[in-house]
Write an enzyme that holds these catalytic residues in place. Structure first.
Site, mmCIF file in Angstrom:
data_model
loop_
_atom_site.group_PDB
_atom_site.id
_atom_site.type_symbol
_atom_site.label_atom_id
_atom_site.label_comp_id
_atom_site.label_asym_id
_atom_site.label_seq_id
_atom_site.Cartn_x
_atom_site.Cartn_y
_atom_site.Cartn_z
ATOM 1 N N TYR A 127 0.855 -1.181 0.000
ATOM 2 C CA TYR A 127 0.000 0.000 0.000
ATOM 3 C C TYR A 127 0.891 1.231 0.000
ATOM 4 O O TYR A 127 1.764 1.380 0.857
ATOM 5 C CB TYR A 127 -0.881 0.027 1.253
ATOM 6 C CG TYR A 127 -1.897 1.137 1.166
ATOM 7 C CD1 TYR A 127 -3.181 0.893 0.697
ATOM 8 C CD2 TYR A 127 -1.557 2.446 1.490
ATOM 9 C CE1 TYR A 127 -4.098 1.917 0.562
ATOM 10 C CE2 TYR A 127 -2.465 3.481 1.348
ATOM 11 C CZ TYR A 127 -3.740 3.209 0.883
ATOM 12 O OH TYR A 127 -4.641 4.226 0.732
ATOM 13 N N GLN A 186 -10.699 0.202 1.306
ATOM 14 C CA GLN A 186 -11.243 -0.613 0.217
ATOM 15 C C GLN A 186 -10.135 -1.298 -0.586
ATOM 16 O O GLN A 186 -10.297 -2.435 -1.038
ATOM 17 C CB GLN A 186 -12.163 0.219 -0.686
ATOM 18 C CG GLN A 186 -11.525 1.408 -1.381
ATOM 19 C CD GLN A 186 -11.544 2.690 -0.547
ATOM 20 O OE1 GLN A 186 -11.701 2.652 0.672
ATOM 21 N NE2 GLN A 186 -11.390 3.839 -1.199
ATOM 22 N N SER A 205 5.428 8.489 13.684
ATOM 23 C CA SER A 205 6.867 8.240 13.777
ATOM 24 C C SER A 205 7.492 9.060 14.903
ATOM 25 O O SER A 205 6.901 9.992 15.433
ATOM 26 C CB SER A 205 7.544 8.538 12.453
ATOM 27 O OG SER A 205 7.500 9.911 12.191
ATOM 28 N N GLN A 246 11.811 14.541 12.168
ATOM 29 C CA GLN A 246 10.624 13.760 12.533
ATOM 30 C C GLN A 246 9.398 14.649 12.675
ATOM 31 O O GLN A 246 8.303 14.303 12.253
ATOM 32 C CB GLN A 246 10.822 12.994 13.850
ATOM 33 C CG GLN A 246 11.799 11.847 13.750
ATOM 34 C CD GLN A 246 11.437 10.854 12.666
ATOM 35 O OE1 GLN A 246 10.333 10.357 12.637
ATOM 36 N NE2 GLN A 246 12.363 10.596 11.758
ATOM 37 N N HIS A 287 7.040 15.322 9.771
ATOM 38 C CA HIS A 287 6.229 14.261 9.153
ATOM 39 C C HIS A 287 4.737 14.483 9.389
ATOM 40 O O HIS A 287 3.926 14.369 8.478
ATOM 41 C CB HIS A 287 6.599 12.894 9.730
ATOM 42 C CG HIS A 287 7.646 12.178 8.942
ATOM 43 N ND1 HIS A 287 7.498 11.869 7.625
ATOM 44 C CD2 HIS A 287 8.865 11.702 9.295
ATOM 45 C CE1 HIS A 287 8.580 11.227 7.194
ATOM 46 N NE2 HIS A 287 9.426 11.127 8.184
ATOM 47 N N GLU A 329 11.271 4.322 17.749
ATOM 48 C CA GLU A 329 11.452 3.876 16.360
ATOM 49 C C GLU A 329 12.893 4.173 15.895
ATOM 50 O O GLU A 329 13.561 3.316 15.344
ATOM 51 C CB GLU A 329 10.447 4.631 15.489
ATOM 52 C CG GLU A 329 10.486 4.272 14.023
ATOM 53 C CD GLU A 329 9.564 5.186 13.203
ATOM 54 O OE1 GLU A 329 9.125 6.238 13.726
ATOM 55 O OE2 GLU A 329 9.291 4.846 12.038
ATOM 56 N N HIS A 330 13.336 5.416 16.103
ATOM 57 C CA HIS A 330 14.686 5.834 15.703
ATOM 58 C C HIS A 330 15.447 6.344 16.919
ATOM 59 O O HIS A 330 14.887 7.090 17.721
ATOM 60 C CB HIS A 330 14.620 6.997 14.698
ATOM 61 C CG HIS A 330 13.804 6.726 13.487
ATOM 62 N ND1 HIS A 330 12.567 7.299 13.283
ATOM 63 C CD2 HIS A 330 14.040 5.944 12.403
ATOM 64 C CE1 HIS A 330 12.085 6.887 12.122
ATOM 65 N NE2 HIS A 330 12.940 6.056 11.560
ATOM 66 N N ASP A 380 16.472 6.834 6.097
ATOM 67 C CA ASP A 380 15.162 6.878 5.440
ATOM 68 C C ASP A 380 15.268 6.596 3.948
ATOM 69 O O ASP A 380 14.283 6.209 3.325
ATOM 70 C CB ASP A 380 14.531 8.270 5.605
ATOM 71 C CG ASP A 380 13.969 8.481 7.001
ATOM 72 O OD1 ASP A 380 13.678 7.476 7.674
ATOM 73 O OD2 ASP A 380 13.816 9.648 7.402
ATOM 74 N N GLU A 418 -2.734 -37.134 28.082
ATOM 75 C CA GLU A 418 -3.537 -36.003 27.619
ATOM 76 C C GLU A 418 -4.928 -36.440 27.145
ATOM 77 O O GLU A 418 -5.713 -35.604 26.677
ATOM 78 C CB GLU A 418 -2.807 -35.233 26.506
ATOM 79 C CG GLU A 418 -1.587 -34.471 27.019
ATOM 80 C CD GLU A 418 -0.987 -33.505 26.001
ATOM 81 O OE1 GLU A 418 -1.420 -33.503 24.831
ATOM 82 O OE2 GLU A 418 -0.070 -32.740 26.386
ATOM 83 N N HIS A 454 -3.892 -40.257 18.927
ATOM 84 C CA HIS A 454 -2.490 -39.826 18.884
ATOM 85 C C HIS A 454 -1.587 -40.982 19.332
ATOM 86 O O HIS A 454 -0.596 -41.309 18.667
ATOM 87 C CB HIS A 454 -2.262 -38.626 19.815
ATOM 88 C CG HIS A 454 -2.744 -37.311 19.283
ATOM 89 N ND1 HIS A 454 -4.078 -37.024 19.090
ATOM 90 C CD2 HIS A 454 -2.081 -36.185 18.913
ATOM 91 C CE1 HIS A 454 -4.196 -35.787 18.628
ATOM 92 N NE2 HIS A 454 -2.999 -35.251 18.514
#
Lengths: 427, 427
Positions: free
Chosen positions: B129, B190, B236, B258, B261, B326-327, B360, B414, B419
């Protein structure tokens, strides 16, 4: 049980229906689980005690919240010698197999002078869910706890419902063998929520694994992202590909070893020998009534079982790939040739002397495996589920000069001027 | 921006509040997404066309559903030479880094005579995506598509919304470079549903990755289990640990890279030098107004930014672990010593010449990383997200005789007689 043959004109349609049949319960549990999860998040132990009273029928303040280590040791010491030896053998073999899964770190400097690599660390705390009551399996304790221990997890928490306060001592003995740190008498969606959010008594964990009913599975799904989880699990399944030289009784037992788990379980035989198919069907009918699990096994076999006759064993393999089964047995003279052509399966059992059940207990590989065609994209539980990777970079003025201008160009074209500036200032 | 100091009596309380602050949008999108997903599942392309008209403002039948390969090639060939070189360099370095992530198979026979191992295979089809409009980043195409290609995925499908029919040619050029197979003009929940279920035109995939807004993220979360996904992603974030010998302007630019963003992004500086902290705060104020992204950067910095003064840089590390960022930049003389003590971070940038932005774009490691404290249990996107592991076993009569009785004992205890029988029959 349905019988299909690849020579039937309607085979494609019928097999596609088999592939697409959903065996997973569509109960509308999501809303109930949301309510339970929110209660435990907001009210902690009070909610946990109330749900335990309601669903498991006991008062945590009376039975105790936690099962002390001394009880596990007592359970271990009370084991019959052959069972103790069996659990010890299983634990040792599972540990040995999973030890080899530990990933290697990397740390290199490339031709541009850029140092780059990755480092793996264990998560700090893991929670394992073990069902109570009928399906209280010590093997599940070993299969979930040992990979976490091998990964290096410091705090390993087990939750298990104890209906009316009762617990299977084998589960406690397995917790002792596997090196679990805490055992709590809670179950259901409320126990999963307690592990994810933490409560006054139970510390939060980072990853939650282990089998459970639809409520437990839905709670894990809803909390995925706040914590890591092993997988979305569905009913178990086996596909057996067998030639006519097998003993029909052996193959029938293999098929029934999945059928007896749950009415939603599925067992499918592919064979290139129609007479053998008949013999296996008869052997199933003969064996099924003798099982203490007959009711479950019969419902599963009648509803979800299938025998499919193919022209050759090779013809079965692309059909197996479409099913992407949790377990696949290749019971023939040259299983390796077939195995080389299999792409989607959780675990494969090669040859006539490798019944699937050997992998459930003592062989070493994990028995927590992707179901419901998820072997197309998912793997069995492993040490990696209890570890995570940190990538790293180190540049110096020369290496930054080499690759920095490209980063500046890309940052500018993406409309991110501070990104560009943070590199350009250093050039 | 908040200023804290570990010497403040209220530091523990204030820092805990910072750790626990949720920056993720709590919009009630889940219900809308459920409706959209169900429509696409049931009605396929008709639903996809209707949602695209509604949300993206164009008629798929008029604009075309799919963007043909010739358009990507044209976009690639029309690139300015420096941009083409930058994308080619990035792609080559990303491929080289991810190539080393390919896992090794195992196949051994142990002392009991049991053959056991694991084999990795690529998934068949992956969907990526890519957001449209303002945040249409060619670097995201490379970072998502190249690991899939390296893994060996045969069919690599990209979906991207084209608001009013428009698409960023750089995204198409990146798709061409990364070896994408199909590009479809659809986006939102969608598009995720179309990838998961398949429609009349778009074939279903096995794994869906890539960034998106809250609707896209929620759709991925809801469809997790039917398909694999990369992760549940949030805003982020960057943490910079810097001594007083850095240029304040460099560190300010890193923090702003950052902040620019998204208003929900977070930038945090730890330093052992209060005067340096002041200098960075001033440099941020100076730089921020000059950015074309000033509005976003200022909102993020004002709301979520933090500067924390510690007694030593070492003191910062356990605090960083609680944030599990994250960073993480370690801008000091001996970053390795600090790095050795870090446990929870998505990606670490060592030394004064390693701005986060270099990672990045062109350094090689993936920029799709765990956010929102998920580095405690999750890893950045890798080749492993596009592969899965099949375990396997092979026993012969002797090895089954060695370990089979233990399996029989455990199966019996068991309460799983089939088995036990499937093993016992072969002993």
């Amino acid at each position: 049980m349905i019988r299909l043959s690849t020579s039937d004109p309607a085979f494609d349609r019928d097999f596609t229906a088999l592939v697409n049949a959903r065996r997973e319960v569509d109960a509308d549990v999501a809303r109930d689980v949301r309510t339970i999860v929110a209660s435990v998040r907001d009210e902690g132990d009070a909610a946990l005690a109330a749900f335990t009273q309601k669903f498991d029928g006991h008062d945590l303040h009376a039975t105790g919240w936690r099962i002390e280590n001394s009880e596990w040791i007592a359970a271990y010491e009370a084991l019959a010698p052959d069972l103790r030896a069996a659990l010890d053998l299983a634990a040792a073999r599972i540990a040995a197999y999973h030890e080899k899964q530990k990933p290697a770190d990397s740390d290199t400097t490339d031709s541009a002078g850029v140092r780059l690599g990755a480092r793996w660390n264990a998560i700090e705390a893991a929670g394992i869910y073990i069902p109570g009551g009928r399906a209280a399996y010590p093997s599940s304790v070993l299969m979930n706890a040992i990979p976490a221990r091998v990964a290096g997890v410091e705090r390993l928490v087990m939750v298990t419902p104890t209906p009316k306060g009762e617990i299977n001592p084998l589960v406690l003995a397995a917790a002792h063998i596997a090196g679990v740190d805490e055992v709590w008498r809670v179950g259901g969606a409320q126990a999963v929520a307690a592990l994810a959010y933490g409560t006054q008594r139970i510390g939060a964990v980072d990853v939650i694994t282990g089998p459970g009913n639809a409520w437990v599975a839905e709670a894990k799904r809803q909390l995925y992202g706040l914590v890591g989880i092993d997988m979305v699990a569905g009913p178990s399944e086996i596909v057996v590909v067998a030639d006519g030289k097998n003993d029909p009784a052996w193959i029938a037992a293999d098929l029934l070893s999945q059928s007896e788990h749950d009415p939603t379980s599925q067992s499918i035989l592919f064979t290139d020998d129609a007479a053998f198919a008949d013999a296996v069907a008869e052997a199933v009918d003969l064996q099924i009534g003798l099982l203490s699990t007959a009711k479950t096994a019969r419902e599963s076999w009648d509803t979800n079982g299938a025998i499919i006759v193919t022209a050759t064993l090779e013809e079965a393999i692309p059909l197996v790939d479409r099913l992407a089964p949790e377990h696949l047995e290749l019971a023939c003279d040259d299983p390796q040739t077939l195995f080389d052509r299999v792409r989607h399966a959780g675990s494969v059992f090669l040859g006539r002397h490798t019944p699937e059940a050997i992998g459930d207990y003592v062989a070493g590989p994990n028995h927590v495996l992707p179901t419901g065609r998820r072997a197309r994209f998912a793997s069995g539980l492993s040490v990696l589920d209890f570890m995570k990777r940190t990538s790293f970079l180190q540049l110096d003025p020369a290496s930054l000069a080499a690759i920095g201008p490209a980063a500046v160009a890309l940052a500018e074209t993406e409309g991110l001027p501070a990104h560009a500036k943070s590199v350009a200032l250093r050039l």
